[in-house]
Design a protein around this motif. Structure first.
Motif, mmCIF file in Angstrom:
data_model
loop_
_atom_site.group_PDB
_atom_site.id
_atom_site.type_symbol
_atom_site.label_atom_id
_atom_site.label_comp_id
_atom_site.label_asym_id
_atom_site.label_seq_id
_atom_site.Cartn_x
_atom_site.Cartn_y
_atom_site.Cartn_z
ATOM 1 N N TYR A 94 0.922 -1.251 0.015
ATOM 2 C CA TYR A 94 0.205 0.056 0.086
ATOM 3 C C TYR A 94 0.918 1.348 -0.013
ATOM 4 O O TYR A 94 0.607 2.092 -0.649
ATOM 5 C CB TYR A 94 -0.933 0.038 1.251
ATOM 6 C CG TYR A 94 -2.011 0.918 1.215
ATOM 7 C CD1 TYR A 94 -3.144 0.586 1.001
ATOM 8 C CD2 TYR A 94 -1.657 2.499 1.509
ATOM 9 C CE1 TYR A 94 -4.391 1.668 1.019
ATOM 10 C CE2 TYR A 94 -2.830 3.127 1.924
ATOM 11 C CZ TYR A 94 -4.010 2.744 1.427
ATOM 12 O OH TYR A 94 -4.843 3.899 1.513
ATOM 13 N N ILE A 127 -11.853 -2.047 -2.306
ATOM 14 C CA ILE A 127 -10.834 -2.003 -1.408
ATOM 15 C C ILE A 127 -11.105 -2.142 0.193
ATOM 16 O O ILE A 127 -10.712 -2.891 0.870
ATOM 17 C CB ILE A 127 -10.241 -0.334 -1.451
ATOM 18 C CG1 ILE A 127 -9.546 -0.152 -2.839
ATOM 19 C CG2 ILE A 127 -9.092 -0.162 -0.310
ATOM 20 C CD1 ILE A 127 -8.205 -1.029 -2.967
ATOM 21 N N LYS A 128 -12.541 -1.658 0.398
ATOM 22 C CA LYS A 128 -12.991 -2.082 1.701
ATOM 23 C C LYS A 128 -13.320 -3.051 1.744
ATOM 24 O O LYS A 128 -13.189 -3.882 2.946
ATOM 25 C CB LYS A 128 -14.313 -1.055 1.710
ATOM 26 C CG LYS A 128 -14.190 0.293 1.733
ATOM 27 C CD LYS A 128 -15.320 1.141 1.896
ATOM 28 C CE LYS A 128 -15.233 2.607 1.666
ATOM 29 N NZ LYS A 128 -16.585 3.657 1.831
ATOM 30 N N VAL A 131 -10.210 -5.024 2.803
ATOM 31 C CA VAL A 131 -9.868 -4.912 4.095
ATOM 32 C C VAL A 131 -10.695 -5.730 4.978
ATOM 33 O O VAL A 131 -10.332 -6.302 6.156
ATOM 34 C CB VAL A 131 -9.891 -3.313 4.583
ATOM 35 C CG1 VAL A 131 -9.571 -3.054 5.848
ATOM 36 C CG2 VAL A 131 -8.973 -2.447 3.540
ATOM 37 N N THR A 150 -11.546 -0.124 10.052
ATOM 38 C CA THR A 150 -11.298 1.382 9.494
ATOM 39 C C THR A 150 -9.948 1.737 10.435
ATOM 40 O O THR A 150 -9.044 2.243 9.985
ATOM 41 C CB THR A 150 -12.205 2.303 10.234
ATOM 42 O OG1 THR A 150 -13.568 2.016 9.880
ATOM 43 C CG2 THR A 150 -11.948 3.691 10.132
ATOM 44 N N TRP A 153 -7.003 0.320 8.250
ATOM 45 C CA TRP A 153 -6.929 1.100 6.925
ATOM 46 C C TRP A 153 -6.303 2.320 7.542
ATOM 47 O O TRP A 153 -5.372 2.802 6.662
ATOM 48 C CB TRP A 153 -8.219 1.074 6.160
ATOM 49 C CG TRP A 153 -8.077 1.818 5.049
ATOM 50 C CD1 TRP A 153 -6.976 2.317 4.041
ATOM 51 C CD2 TRP A 153 -9.160 2.041 3.762
ATOM 52 N NE1 TRP A 153 -6.950 2.808 2.951
ATOM 53 C CE2 TRP A 153 -8.622 2.806 2.824
ATOM 54 C CE3 TRP A 153 -10.630 1.882 3.947
ATOM 55 C CZ2 TRP A 153 -9.450 3.130 1.796
ATOM 56 C CZ3 TRP A 153 -11.223 2.218 2.676
ATOM 57 C CH2 TRP A 153 -10.653 2.921 1.890
ATOM 58 N N HIS A 157 -2.949 3.689 5.787
ATOM 59 C CA HIS A 157 -2.872 4.834 4.857
ATOM 60 C C HIS A 157 -2.181 5.908 5.658
ATOM 61 O O HIS A 157 -1.570 6.905 4.836
ATOM 62 C CB HIS A 157 -4.399 5.285 5.024
ATOM 63 C CG HIS A 157 -5.100 6.409 4.102
ATOM 64 N ND1 HIS A 157 -4.797 6.227 2.735
ATOM 65 C CD2 HIS A 157 -5.071 7.503 4.064
ATOM 66 C CE1 HIS A 157 -5.117 7.547 2.010
ATOM 67 N NE2 HIS A 157 -5.505 8.238 3.078
#
Length: 200
Positions: A94, A127-128, A131, A150, A153, A157
Motif C-alpha cells: 500500500y 478496497i473496503k 480490508v 477502519t 486502513w 493509510h
C-alpha cells in the motif's frame, strides 16, 4: 482530418483519462483541468464534457482507476492475508503504491471529487471489502464491519501519507519496508499484551 476529429465515440473517455494521468504525474493536481486535458488529448476544449460534467467528475474517474490498480497491487502482495506477516506485506504494498504514484494517490484521497460517482464508489468498495476480508481472517471473532477495519486502513493509510510527506524515511524501498513492517508488528504485539488495570 484534424487530430481533434480522430477520437470517435468510445475512446475519447480513455484518451481523456490518459491525458489526466499524464498531467497529474507531470504537474500535480494544480495543472489538472478539463481544458488542459483536452489540449493534451488533442481534442476540442468542449470534447471532455461529453464524459465529464466538471473537474470533480474527471478526478473521480481518475481516482476510480487508481483504486482498481491499488486493489490489484494489494491482491498481488497477498491474495488472502490472514497472518501478521501477511498484513505487513499488504501494508508495504500500500505504501509502495503511494510512493510510486504520488500524484495519483493524492488525487484518490485528497482531491475534491463527486461522492455520488458510481464508478468511484464501486472501486472504493473493492478496497473496503479487501480490508474487511483481511480483518475477518486475521482477527477471528472481530466485527469485520465495525471499527477494526477502519483502524487497520487508517494505520496503513497514515503510514503512506507520512512517507509521502517526508515525515518518515523514504530514502529506499528497504527503509520504507522496514518501518512499515515494524509498525504493523508493533500493533499486533500491543494487541496481544495483557491489559493492566488503572490501579496497577
Amino acid at each position: 482530418m484534424s487530430q481533434a476529429g480522430t477520437y470517435h465515440h468510445g475512446d475519447l473517455r480513455a484518451a481523456c483519462l490518459r491525458a489526466a494521468r499524464e498531467l497529474l504525474e507531470e504537474d500535480g493536481s494544480a495543472g489538472l483541468s478539463l481544458r488542459a486535458v483536452a489540449r493534451r488529448a488533442g481534442v476540442s476544449a468542449t470534447a471532455p464534457y461529453r464524459h465529464y460534467a466538471d473537474r470533480d467528475a474527471l478526478v473521480s474517474a481518475v481516482a476510480a482507476e487508481g483504486y482498481r490498480e491499488l486493489a490489484q497491487h494489494l491482491t498481488a502482495a497477498s491474495p488472502a492475508p490472514s497472518t501478521p506477516e501477511d498484513l505487513a506485506s499488504v501494508a508495504v504494498a500500500y505504501v509502495r503504491f503511494a510512493l510510486d504514484h504520488p500524484a495519483l494517490f493524492r488525487a484518490m484521497f485528497a482531491e475534491p471529487c463527486d461522492p455520488t460517482d458510481e464508478e468511484r464508489v464501486a472501486a472504493t468498495e473493492v478496497i473496503k471489502e479487501y480490508v474487511r476480508g483481511m480483518v475477518r481472517d486475521a482477527f477471528p471473532g472481530a466485527d469485520e464491519t465495525g471499527a477494526l477495519p477502519t483502524g487497520v486502513w487508517a494505520l496503513v493509510h497514515g503510514l503512506a501519507f507520512l512517507h509521502l510527506d517526508g515525515k518518515l524515511d523514504a530514502s529506499s524501498p528497504e527503509a520504507v519496508a522496514a518501518q512499515v513492517r515494524a509498525a504493523v508488528h508493533a500493533l499486533f504485539a500491543a494487541g496481544s499484551a495483557p491489559v493492566r488495570s488503572p490501579n496497577g
